[in-house]
Each structure stands twice: as C-alpha cells, then as structure tokens.
Write a protein that holds these residues in place. Structure first.
Motif, PDB file in Angstrom:
ATOM      1  N   ASP A   1       0.830  -1.153  -0.002  1.00 15.60           N
ATOM      2  CA  ASP A   1      -0.032  -0.070  -0.074  1.00 15.60           C
ATOM      3  C   ASP A   1       0.940   1.148  -0.024  1.00 15.60           C
ATOM      4  O   ASP A   1       0.401   2.256  -0.493  1.00 15.60           O
ATOM      5  N   ALA A   2       1.898   1.380   0.849  1.00 12.89           N
ATOM      6  CA  ALA A   2       2.698   2.310   0.901  1.00 12.89           C
ATOM      7  C   ALA A   2       3.532   2.508  -0.632  1.00 12.89           C
ATOM      8  O   ALA A   2       3.847   3.829  -0.879  1.00 12.89           O
ATOM      9  N   GLU A   3       3.957   1.442  -1.406  1.00 13.91           N
ATOM     10  CA  GLU A   3       4.536   1.760  -2.517  1.00 13.91           C
ATOM     11  C   GLU A   3       3.438   2.104  -3.545  1.00 13.91           C
ATOM     12  O   GLU A   3       3.849   3.100  -4.439  1.00 13.91           O
ATOM     13  N   LEU A   4       2.271   1.588  -3.380  1.00 11.15           N
ATOM     14  CA  LEU A   4       1.169   2.114  -4.257  1.00 11.15           C
ATOM     15  C   LEU A   4       0.921   3.563  -4.040  1.00 11.15           C
ATOM     16  O   LEU A   4       0.747   4.594  -5.263  1.00 11.15           O
ATOM     17  N   SER A   5       0.849   4.301  -2.954  1.00  7.81           N
ATOM     18  CA  SER A   5       0.665   5.612  -2.503  1.00  7.81           C
ATOM     19  C   SER A   5       1.874   6.293  -3.144  1.00  7.81           C
ATOM     20  O   SER A   5       1.690   7.378  -3.878  1.00  7.81           O
ATOM     21  N   ALA A   6       3.143   5.757  -2.984  1.00  6.27           N
ATOM     22  CA  ALA A   6       4.284   6.401  -3.641  1.00  6.27           C
ATOM     23  C   ALA A   6       4.346   6.770  -4.985  1.00  6.27           C
ATOM     24  O   ALA A   6       4.892   7.512  -5.462  1.00  6.27           O
ATOM     25  N   LEU A   7       3.752   5.687  -5.930  1.00  7.84           N
ATOM     26  CA  LEU A   7       3.833   5.658  -7.116  1.00  7.84           C
ATOM     27  C   LEU A   7       2.472   6.410  -7.929  1.00  7.84           C
ATOM     28  O   LEU A   7       2.829   7.086  -8.483  1.00  7.84           O
ATOM     29  N   LEU A   8       1.499   6.614  -7.122  1.00  7.28           N
ATOM     30  CA  LEU A   8       0.488   7.216  -7.510  1.00  7.28           C
ATOM     31  C   LEU A   8      -0.172   8.338  -7.081  1.00  7.28           C
ATOM     32  O   LEU A   8      -0.831   9.151  -7.585  1.00  7.28           O
ATOM     33  N   ASP A   9       0.355   8.622  -5.885  1.00  7.50           N
ATOM     34  CA  ASP A   9      -0.603   9.724  -4.991  1.00  7.50           C
ATOM     35  C   ASP A   9       0.158  11.289  -5.153  1.00  7.50           C
ATOM     36  O   ASP A   9      -0.297  11.974  -4.522  1.00  7.50           O
ATOM     37  N   TRP A  10       1.093  11.562  -5.923  1.00  5.91           N
ATOM     38  CA  TRP A  10       1.895  12.642  -5.938  1.00  5.91           C
ATOM     39  C   TRP A  10       1.157  13.551  -7.047  1.00  5.91           C
ATOM     40  O   TRP A  10       0.576  12.979  -7.726  1.00  5.91           O
ATOM     41  N   SER A  11       1.454  14.872  -6.792  1.00  7.30           N
ATOM     42  CA  SER A  11       0.814  15.743  -7.616  1.00  7.30           C
ATOM     43  C   SER A  11       2.149  16.402  -8.256  1.00  7.30           C
ATOM     44  O   SER A  11       1.973  17.126  -9.402  1.00  7.30           O
ATOM     45  N   VAL A  12       3.444  16.537  -7.686  1.00  8.12           N
ATOM     46  CA  VAL A  12       4.524  17.119  -8.179  1.00  8.12           C
ATOM     47  C   VAL A  12       5.497  16.091  -8.274  1.00  8.12           C
ATOM     48  O   VAL A  12       5.764  15.536  -6.812  1.00  8.12           O
ATOM     49  N   LEU A  13       6.291  15.545  -9.233  1.00  7.90           N
ATOM     50  CA  LEU A  13       7.290  14.699  -8.934  1.00  7.90           C
ATOM     51  C   LEU A  13       8.752  15.475  -9.197  1.00  7.90           C
ATOM     52  O   LEU A  13       8.908  16.223 -10.085  1.00  7.90           O
ATOM     53  N   MET A  14       9.594  15.195  -8.249  1.00  9.12           N
ATOM     54  CA  MET A  14      10.971  16.141  -8.119  1.00  9.12           C
ATOM     55  C   MET A  14      12.016  15.226  -8.494  1.00  9.12           C
ATOM     56  O   MET A  14      12.007  13.956  -8.363  1.00  9.12           O
ATOM     57  N   PRO A  15      13.107  15.696  -9.318  1.00  6.83           N
ATOM     58  CA  PRO A  15      13.990  14.896  -9.782  1.00  6.83           C
ATOM     59  C   PRO A  15      15.263  14.647  -8.760  1.00  6.83           C
ATOM     60  O   PRO A  15      16.231  14.273  -9.296  1.00  6.83           O
ATOM     61  N   PHE A  16      14.848  14.501  -7.438  1.00  5.49           N
ATOM     62  CA  PHE A  16      15.617  13.935  -6.265  1.00  5.49           C
ATOM     63  C   PHE A  16      14.991  13.033  -5.468  1.00  5.49           C
ATOM     64  O   PHE A  16      13.756  13.226  -5.441  1.00  5.49           O
ATOM     65  N   ALA A  17      15.795  12.329  -4.601  1.00  6.47           N
ATOM     66  CA  ALA A  17      15.159  11.151  -3.828  1.00  6.47           C
ATOM     67  C   ALA A  17      14.617  11.904  -2.545  1.00  6.47           C
ATOM     68  O   ALA A  17      15.109  12.760  -2.087  1.00  6.47           O
ATOM     69  N   LEU A  18      13.679  11.529  -2.249  1.00  5.34           N
ATOM     70  CA  LEU A  18      13.029  12.098  -0.697  1.00  5.34           C
ATOM     71  C   LEU A  18      12.735  10.851  -0.140  1.00  5.34           C
ATOM     72  O   LEU A  18      12.289   9.618  -0.546  1.00  5.34           O
ATOM     73  N   GLU A  19      12.993  10.818   1.019  1.00  7.51           N
ATOM     74  CA  GLU A  19      12.683   9.495   2.011  1.00  7.51           C
ATOM     75  C   GLU A  19      11.166   9.021   2.060  1.00  7.51           C
ATOM     76  O   GLU A  19      10.769   8.131   2.344  1.00  7.51           O
ATOM     77  N   GLU A  20      10.631  10.333   1.933  1.00  3.04           N
ATOM     78  CA  GLU A  20       8.984  10.149   2.070  1.00  3.04           C
ATOM     79  C   GLU A  20       8.372  11.157   1.476  1.00  3.04           C
ATOM     80  O   GLU A  20       9.009  12.295   1.081  1.00  3.04           O
ATOM     81  N   GLU A  21       7.094  11.182   1.051  1.00  3.02           N
ATOM     82  CA  GLU A  21       6.483  12.052   0.380  1.00  3.02           C
ATOM     83  C   GLU A  21       6.277  13.365   1.125  1.00  3.02           C
ATOM     84  O   GLU A  21       6.281  13.517   2.525  1.00  3.02           O
ATOM     85  N   ILE A  22       6.212  14.401   0.529  1.00  6.34           N
ATOM     86  CA  ILE A  22       6.161  15.809   1.340  1.00  6.34           C
ATOM     87  C   ILE A  22       4.695  16.391   0.862  1.00  6.34           C
ATOM     88  O   ILE A  22       4.279  16.613  -0.382  1.00  6.34           O
ATOM     89  N   VAL A  23       3.954  16.733   1.790  1.00  4.00           N
ATOM     90  CA  VAL A  23       2.621  17.204   1.483  1.00  4.00           C
ATOM     91  C   VAL A  23       2.747  18.687   1.986  1.00  4.00           C
ATOM     92  O   VAL A  23       3.157  19.176   2.974  1.00  4.00           O
ATOM     93  N   LEU A  24       2.671  19.482   0.881  1.00  8.76           N
ATOM     94  CA  LEU A  24       2.481  21.107   1.042  1.00  8.76           C
ATOM     95  C   LEU A  24       1.305  21.694   1.376  1.00  8.76           C
ATOM     96  O   LEU A  24       0.327  21.244   0.408  1.00  8.76           O
ATOM     97  N   PRO A  25       0.932  22.561   1.942  1.00  2.00           N
ATOM     98  CA  PRO A  25      -0.318  23.290   2.133  1.00  2.00           C
ATOM     99  C   PRO A  25      -0.698  24.218   1.030  1.00  2.00           C
ATOM    100  O   PRO A  25      -1.104  25.243   1.220  1.00  2.00           O
ATOM    101  N   VAL A  26      -0.166  23.845  -0.166  1.00  2.00           N
ATOM    102  CA  VAL A  26      -0.388  24.901  -1.253  1.00  2.00           C
ATOM    103  C   VAL A  26      -1.212  23.876  -2.279  1.00  2.00           C
ATOM    104  O   VAL A  26      -0.623  22.901  -2.676  1.00  2.00           O
ATOM    105  N   GLY A  27      -2.097  24.613  -2.910  1.00  3.06           N
ATOM    106  CA  GLY A  27      -2.801  23.686  -3.907  1.00  3.06           C
ATOM    107  C   GLY A  27      -2.443  24.199  -5.327  1.00  3.06           C
ATOM    108  O   GLY A  27      -1.879  25.112  -5.861  1.00  3.06           O
ATOM    109  N   THR A  28      -2.823  23.288  -6.328  1.00  2.00           N
ATOM    110  CA  THR A  28      -2.466  23.619  -7.942  1.00  2.00           C
ATOM    111  C   THR A  28      -3.733  23.406  -8.488  1.00  2.00           C
ATOM    112  O   THR A  28      -4.901  22.786  -7.725  1.00  2.00           O
ATOM    113  N   ALA A  29      -3.823  23.564  -9.839  1.00  2.00           N
ATOM    114  CA  ALA A  29      -5.185  23.445 -10.514  1.00  2.00           C
ATOM    115  C   ALA A  29      -5.910  21.883 -10.450  1.00  2.00           C
ATOM    116  O   ALA A  29      -6.933  21.754 -10.280  1.00  2.00           O
TER     117      ALA A  29
END
Length: 191
Positions: A73-101
């Motif tokens: 479930d954690a891997e599925l979330s890491a693969l599908l639940d992002w809205s911005v993909l960054m070109p560097f490694a992150l230990e875990e997803e970062i949730v920002l209190p800023v929305g996009t379209a």
C-alpha cells in the motif's frame, strides 16, 4: 482536452499564482530547509531541448490492479498519489499546504528515484519491452500506444505486457516521466 503529465520549465516553476508553480516551489524549499536539506532551484540553462508531455487517457483499472498485486500500500501510494514529481530522492512524500489546478488544497511531492524504482519493478513483472518504446518527442508514448506502434511491437515481442495494454501504458508513462525528471533535473506535474 484531458489531463496531461508534463515537465515544468524554470519560468513556470518560479512564477507565482495560477500560471505557475512559484507558490509550490517556495513551500517546498521551506519544507526542505526545515528538514535540513538544500533548496531546489530549477535552472533554465539546464533545461531539456523540448519538454515532456503525455496524455493520461487510457483506463487505469488494469494498472491499479497490477499495482495492488505487486506493490505494498505504501509503494502504491508513492507511485500514484503525488501531484509534483521532483528529480531528487525523498525519504518520504512531502505534503505542502499549497494547491494547484489539479491537486486541490494540498500538493503531494514525491521523488523521481523512488517512482522510477517502482516503475522499473512493474516493467520487469509485465516484461515490458522498454527498449522498443519511443522517447523522442511530446506525446510519442501516447501516440505509440494509440496509433499502431504498440501493435507491431506486440506481434514481434509478445509477453504479459501485451495482454493489458492500458496497464502497460501506465507502467511506461511513470517509467519515462521519472527518467525524464532525473535526466533533465525538472519537476513533473499534471496539467
């Protein structure tokens, strides 16, 4: 119309408001600093000669089913639940209190190396002929799947990937998006 997975240019990354991602960039750099990590700056000089753009159109049902059988479930979330993909490694997803379209009230940021590792794993499971999938121009992957290229490759290189081509599309999409992000050092997002 529809939804596209696209690369973000330096100009768009630095521009605040509806037309850019400056608010996301600022919030991300604040969070990276809080975690003791260096800020991310997208340099126009290092940009790709073109840009990445692929239409997200086939059904995801088979892909999600594949993911549920092969990923936690954690891997599925890491693969599908992002809205911005960054070109560097992150230990875990970062949730920002800023929305996009396309992200609503929050923006979920993931690292391309993690997404790439998961997509490569799925590509091996379905025996995706990665070397046969074009990477040249915008919408090349979408057109390859929609306009016959996939048919010719399936005849020449059959395998589990050809049994559910919509699922194979998403494996290829996430694989190519993560590779592109890392190769050119740019964020990816939905537009």
């Amino acid at each position: 119309m529809g939804v596209y997975l696209v690369s973000v240019t330096a100009q768009d990354w630095s521009q605040p408001g509806e037309d850019g991602y400056g608010d996301v960039a600022a919030a991300l750099n604040t969070e990276l600093k809080r975690r003791g990590l260096p800020p991310y700056e997208l340099q126009a000089a290092g940009e790709a000669p073109g840009w990445f753009e692929e239409k997200v159109s086939p059904s995801m049902d088979g892909f999600v089913a594949l993911c549920r059988t092969r990923l936690t479930d954690a891997e599925l979330s890491a693969l599908l639940d992002w809205s911005v993909l960054m070109p560097f490694a992150l230990e875990e997803e970062i949730v920002l209190p800023v929305g996009t379209a396309y992200s609503g009230e929050e923006t979920v940021v993931a690292g391309a190396p993690q997404v790439l590792a998961l997509a490569e794993r799925l590509a091996r499971v379905v025996e995706l002929p990665v070397d046969a999938i074009p990477t040249d121009e915008n919408l090349t992957l979408s057109m390859w799947f929609l306009e016959g290229g996939v048919e010719r490759t399936a005849r020449a290189r059959p395998g589990p990937w050809a049994e559910d081509r919509d699922a194979a599309f998403y494996v290829a999409l996430y694989l190519r998006a993560a590779q592109y992000s890392m190769r050119y050092g740019c964020p990816m997002t939905y537009s």
